[in-house]
Structure formats: C-alpha cells, structure tokens
Design a protein around this motif. Structure first.
Motif, PDB file in Angstrom:
ATOM      1  N   ALA A   3       0.873  -1.201  -0.055  1.00 29.11           N
ATOM      2  CA  ALA A   3      -0.043  -0.219  -0.010  1.00 29.11           C
ATOM      3  C   ALA A   3       1.102   1.182   0.132  1.00 29.11           C
ATOM      4  CB  ALA A   3      -0.903  -0.125   1.234  1.00 29.11           C
ATOM      5  N   GLY A   4       0.323   2.211  -0.645  1.00 32.82           N
ATOM      6  CA  GLY A   4       1.134   3.729  -0.749  1.00 32.82           C
ATOM      7  C   GLY A   4       2.232   3.604  -1.559  1.00 32.82           C
ATOM      8  N   ALA A   5       2.326   2.508  -2.541  1.00 31.52           N
ATOM      9  CA  ALA A   5       3.360   2.478  -3.628  1.00 31.52           C
ATOM     10  C   ALA A   5       2.644   1.932  -4.851  1.00 31.52           C
ATOM     11  CB  ALA A   5       4.465   1.425  -3.131  1.00 31.52           C
ATOM     12  N   GLY A   6       1.465   2.522  -5.203  1.00 31.66           N
ATOM     13  CA  GLY A   6       0.875   2.437  -6.584  1.00 31.66           C
ATOM     14  C   GLY A   6       0.145   1.036  -6.393  1.00 31.66           C
ATOM     15  N   ALA A 438      -2.985   0.072 -19.410  1.00 25.61           N
ATOM     16  CA  ALA A 438      -4.138  -0.914 -18.769  1.00 25.61           C
ATOM     17  C   ALA A 438      -3.937  -1.154 -17.125  1.00 25.61           C
ATOM     18  CB  ALA A 438      -4.128  -2.156 -19.393  1.00 25.61           C
ATOM     19  N   ALA A 439      -2.679  -1.155 -16.946  1.00 22.67           N
ATOM     20  CA  ALA A 439      -2.071  -1.309 -15.616  1.00 22.67           C
ATOM     21  C   ALA A 439      -2.666  -0.019 -14.749  1.00 22.67           C
ATOM     22  CB  ALA A 439      -0.652  -1.734 -15.365  1.00 22.67           C
ATOM     23  N   GLU A 446       3.072   1.211  -9.760  1.00 24.58           N
ATOM     24  CA  GLU A 446       4.198   0.482  -9.803  1.00 24.58           C
ATOM     25  C   GLU A 446       4.297  -0.477 -11.137  1.00 24.58           C
ATOM     26  OE1 GLU A 446       5.539  -1.443  -6.391  1.00 24.58           O
ATOM     27  OE2 GLU A 446       6.540   0.618  -5.752  1.00 24.58           O
ATOM     28  N   GLY A 447       3.210  -1.150 -11.214  1.00 24.21           N
ATOM     29  CA  GLY A 447       3.170  -2.043 -12.378  1.00 24.21           C
ATOM     30  C   GLY A 447       3.196  -1.352 -13.493  1.00 24.21           C
ATOM     31  N   ALA A 448       2.541  -0.230 -13.774  1.00 25.81           N
ATOM     32  CA  ALA A 448       2.432   0.599 -14.920  1.00 25.81           C
ATOM     33  C   ALA A 448       3.789   1.053 -15.345  1.00 25.81           C
ATOM     34  CB  ALA A 448       1.384   1.773 -14.966  1.00 25.81           C
TER      35      ALA A 448
END
Length: 582
Positions: A3-6, A438-439, A446-448
């Motif tokens: 949490a807090g990290a995208g 999409a992410a 973060e994934g994006a």
C-alpha cells in the motif's frame, strides 16, 4: 504490491495480473539490497545503451567534431589545444577529449584494429557516463525515497529515450549528466540533513562533500560552467527559501574550492597560455553568450519547445511525470519536494527562455523528474480517477506506435526496404506500452511504470540495434569511405566538393581537403599521384565529366539522406589513378 506504492485498486485478471506479479517481483528483487539494485540497473542500462553503439554511423555534426578532435590529439601528441583539422575548437573544455583519447589509446594498446577510426570506441566514455548517471540517480534518490522507490526512479530515468541516445553519441552530455547527478545527490543530503528530518540522515559526511565538489570539478572540465549552473541555481533557490546559506557549510566549501582549483586550473592555465586567451573569448564570448543572445547554429525554438519535446525525450516516464505536477504544486512546501522543484524548475524556465533549443540541454534535470514521479506515486498521487489522467497516461503508447510506423515509412522511402527483423520487437514495445496504460487504469501505478520501462527495453534494441543498420541511406560517410578503400592504390589523397560534414573528416582522415569550387577540384585531381574527389550533385556544374581532367574517371556514386541538412543528396566519386589509361 504494498500500500502507498501504487498498489492495485481494482484486481487485475488474466495475462495482465501475471505481468503485474512479475513486475512486483522485479522491483522486490531490485529492492532486496543495494548490490542487486545496482546490478539490475547496470543490466537495464546495457540493454538500453549498447545496441548499435558500434554500427551507428558518426552522427553529424557534433559527434564527429568531438571524435575528430580527440583523434587529432593522438595524431599530434598535443593534449592541451583542441583542434578540428587546422581550426581551433575553443568551445568546450578538454575533459571529454581526454576521456575519448585515453579510451582509443587503450584500445590501440590492446591491439584493436583501426581503433582511431572506430567511432564506437569514442562512444565508450558516453556509455560509462550514462551508466554512472543511472547509478547516481539511485544514490541521489535514496536521500528522498526508500530503496524500492529509489530503484524504480533510477530505472525510469535509465529507460528514457534521451539518455539512451546520448549514451551512444561521442559527446559531453552523458558524462555531464553523471557529474550533475553526483553533485545534486550530495546537495540533497546536505539540504535534508540540515533539519534532521530522520535520525539516520545526519549532516553531509566528508565522502558526500567530496562527491559534491568532485562532480563540480569534473563537470567543469567536461562542459565548463554547466554543472555549477545547474547545482548553484538550485542551491540559490533553496537558500532563499530557507533564508540562510549556513546549511551549505556541511559541504566544506573551502576544501571543495581547493579541490576544484587542483583539478581544473592546470589545463585552463595551459590553454590560456597556449591560445593567448583566445579559448576563453571563443568559449564564453561566442559559444556560450552566442546561445544566450541568439539561436546558435540555427537551433532556434520557441518557449515551450522543451515541454513539448519532453513527451518524447523522457518517454516512457513523461506521461506519468505530467500526472505528478499537481502533487508537486500541492506539496511544494515539503523539503523533499522543494529540493526537486529547485533542481528542475528554475533551470528549465531559463532554457525555455533562451532562443537556442537542443533537447539534450535539459537532460541533467530528468533524474529529478524521475524521482519526483516516483515520490508522487508512493504518496498515491498518480490517481487514474482524476479528470484527464487516463488520456495523459495514454501518451505512453504514442511513441512506440509512432516509431514503428515512422521507421517503417522512412526505411521504405529511403532504402526501399522494411525493418522486418525489428518489427516484432517494436510490436512487443507497443503491446507493453498498452499494458502499462491498462495497469495504470486499474490503479497499479508501480506495475504501469515497470511495464513502460520494459517497453523501452524493447524499443532501444529494435531502433538502434536492428532498424538503424537497414537505413543505409543515412550512412553517407561510411559508404564513401568504402569507395576510397576500394581504389587500386594505397592512401589516396582525398577531397570533397560540396559535402562538408564533419563525419567525412573523421571517416576519411584529418587530411581530407574541403574544396570550394570546380576549379579547385580540377587542380586537386591534377596534383599528381592517386587522388579522389567526392562531388556533391549541387556542386557538379563545371566539373563532371571532362572537367576533372583527361585522366579523371568516375569510380562510384552514393545517394542518401543528409541528417544534418535534412535533404536527399547525391555524391559522385572521381579519381585519378597512377598508370591508368586516360
């Protein structure tokens, strides 16, 4: 994701879910230790920067000017004066020339054939500078972010297109950026340490102070006042905000200034004596002030040009960086955000105001942009639900799609071929960019960013490693050199009429004669021995065919595209060969 990290706000499913888990695993691997972070960042840099570094032709005009001047240092043994053929090159200090000359000399000592005319060797200092800039961005970011965020910020900067381009050009800007980031990382520790925001962040250590002043000193040797300009402007803004400059005392200015004098004074004194002061008149009076007062070498651009170009130069992070602007404005009172804004905004505004515009001028500001973007992400400020956020993030897809279509069209128009071997990677880059969007849409910030970085890892080898060799029309100098090397005589005297690009001098040799008229070309050919003249079509009137003299004969022709002039050109080669029948 934490949490807090995208972290995901909407659970992804299918292939995207698997990619997001893999992205989270990559970040976790990089955040596991400093050693792993640096190893992964070096790997990212090598994938982005190495393809094409040896096969890319000398890129007119600046790159071959630097490389040729470094080559002449080795030819003459004069490592103080900087020259391009007979002309004094009093524009930049000597640092980059020394680095290039040392690299080529080491290659010669190791037995590398034709080292002095191998442009890839002259690019090694830029490659090292780009890799160092990525690692130093990680170090600088650690003053403001946890290890996970610092790793992501450095990777985002390492993936940007402008750094990828500068890493494979034998110029100053990659090394300049490394010096600037080193000094900024030290400045950040002094600024944040002054308030003791965290117990682990004390005042600047002696090593930090040495990095600060070392970055400034090496930066001065590479590009004169630019690193002091970037760092000094940010420090001035922070001092005005604080109402005091006492926090800078942690950086030990007396010892630092002594270090700068020890590093830079010897060469500056030597060139002042050797040139009679002409170096400073040329470098400051014409080069630097000329860019302030007018558009140097026709590189004019309106205010706002850097902001528009930013979407390409800082791809794939640019769209996400734009989404961080509201966060930066709202939190401008925080020390960390104030530091980053002082790093970015004042210098950016000055460059926008100057009439001379070149995209790489703002490269030393981009590490701060990457750090600010990740800082906003970790504060949950990159919200896809904000109006216009998805449209802005969608710009991440624009560059790979544009490159795929644009490079295919250029290759077909100029060379009648398609970069078929590169198309699969380009399609992969487009797909990864689409998945990054999409992410982000699902709240996986973060994934994006990781997917966007992976898209860049596909783009760089596709463009520089696989597409660039297909574009033979751009390789005028190497193709003309092949004609010369195919003549049945050793070391022919060579001249050029019409085509005056520096890449010709680097590729064909320091003694290449630049001619101004057909009459001079005829006289050159009739000068005795084996001789070759390269005649651009626009300068052919009065010369070809009989104008070359009774023994002159056509030995080849090259057509292509002059990148510097932005025009199609044709060049005919005429030779006088000893003992050849007329």
């Amino acid at each position: 994701m934490t949490a807090g990290a995208g972290s995901d706000r909407t659970e992804a499913s299918g292939p995207l879910a698997g990619l997001l888990r893999a992205a989270d695993g990559l970040i976790a691997l990089g955040a596991a230790s400093h050693g792993r972070a640096c190893a992964l960042l070096l790997l990212l840099g090598l994938v982005c920067f190495l393809p094409g570094i040896a096969s890319l032709q000398p890129m007119d005009r600046d790159e071959p000017r630097f490389a040729q001047a470094s080559k002449q240092m080795l030819e003459t043994g004069d490592f103080v004066d900087i020259r391009f053929q007979a002309e004094a090159r009093h524009k930049k200090p000597v640092g980059i020339y020394w680095a290039q000359a040392a690299t080529v000399a080491a290659a010669e000592a190791l037995g590398v054939p034709d080292a002095r005319t191998t442009i890839g060797l002259y690019r090694i200092p830029s490659l090292v500078g780009a890799l160092a800039a990525v690692l130093l961005t990680y170090w600088a970011a650690l003053a403001l972010l946890p290890r996970r965020g610092a790793f992501l910020a450095a990777a985002l900067f390492g993936a940007c297109l402008m750094l990828s381009a500068e890493a494979r050009l034998a110029k100053t800007d990659a090394l300049l950026t490394a010096c600037a980031v080193a000094s900024f990382g030290a400045l950040a520790r002094s600024w944040l340490g002054r308030a003791r925001l965290e117990r682990r962040r004390g005042p600047a250590t002696p090593a930090t102070a040495a990095i600060f002043w070392g970055g400034l000193a090496l930066g001065i040797l590479i590009k004169g006042p630019m690193v002091p300009f970037f760092v000094g402007l940010a420090a001035l803004v922070l001092c005005l905000r604080e109402g005091s400059a006492r926090w800078l005392l942690d950086l030990r200015p007396r010892l630092g200034l002594a270090l700068i004098l020890v590093v830079v004074a010897p060469w500056f004194l030597a060139i002042a004596w050797k040139s009679g002061g002409a170096f400073f008149g040329e470098a400051v009076g014409k080069d630097m002030l000329g860019k302030v007062g007018g558009a140097a070498e026709k590189h004019w651009g309106p205010p706002g040009a850097y902001a528009i170009a930013f979407f390409a130069t800082f791809w794939p992070g640019a769209a996400f960086a734009c989404l961080a602007i509201p966060f930066a404005w709202a939190k401008r009172g925080e020390d960390a955000v104030a530091l980053l804004l002082a790093w970015i905004v004042p210098a950016w505004l000055i460059f926008e105001a100057l009439p001379t515009k070149l995209p790489h001028y703002v490269l030393p500001l981009m590490p701060a942009v990457a750090i600010l973007t990740v800082l906003a992400l970790h504060r949950n400020a990159l919200d896809p639900r904000r109006p216009g956020a998805l449209w802005t993030a969608g710009l991440v897809v624009l560059i790979p799609v544009g490159l795929t279509l644009g490079l295919s069209a250029a290759a077909w128009r100029l060379d009648g071929a398609l970069p078929l071997v590169a198309l699969p990677l380009l399609v992969v880059a487009c797909a990864l960019a689409g998945l990054a969007l999409a992410a982000f849409r699902r709240g996986a910030g973060e994934g994006a960013l990781v997917l966007a970085i992976l898209a860049s890892l596909a783009v760089s080898p596709a463009v520089f490693g696989l597409t660039q060799p297909v574009l033979q029309s751009l390789k005028l100098a190497p193709r003309l050199a092949a004609i010369r090397d195919g003549l049945p005589c050793a070391a022919p005297r060579t001249a050029s009429l019409g085509l005056r690009e520096p890449s010709l001098v680097f590729t064909l040799g320091t003694d290449l004669a630049m001619l101004n008229s057909a009459e001079e070309a005829r006289d050159f050919l009739n000068g005795g021995g084996c001789r070759l003249v390269l005649v651009e079509d626009r300068s052919a009137d009065g010369f070809a065919p009989a104008g070359g003299g009774p023994a002159a004969r056509p030995v080849g022709r090259v057509t292509g595209f002059n990148i510097n002039g932005g025009k199609l050109v044709g060049v005919s080669a005429w030779a006088v060969l000893p003992d050849a029948a007329p």
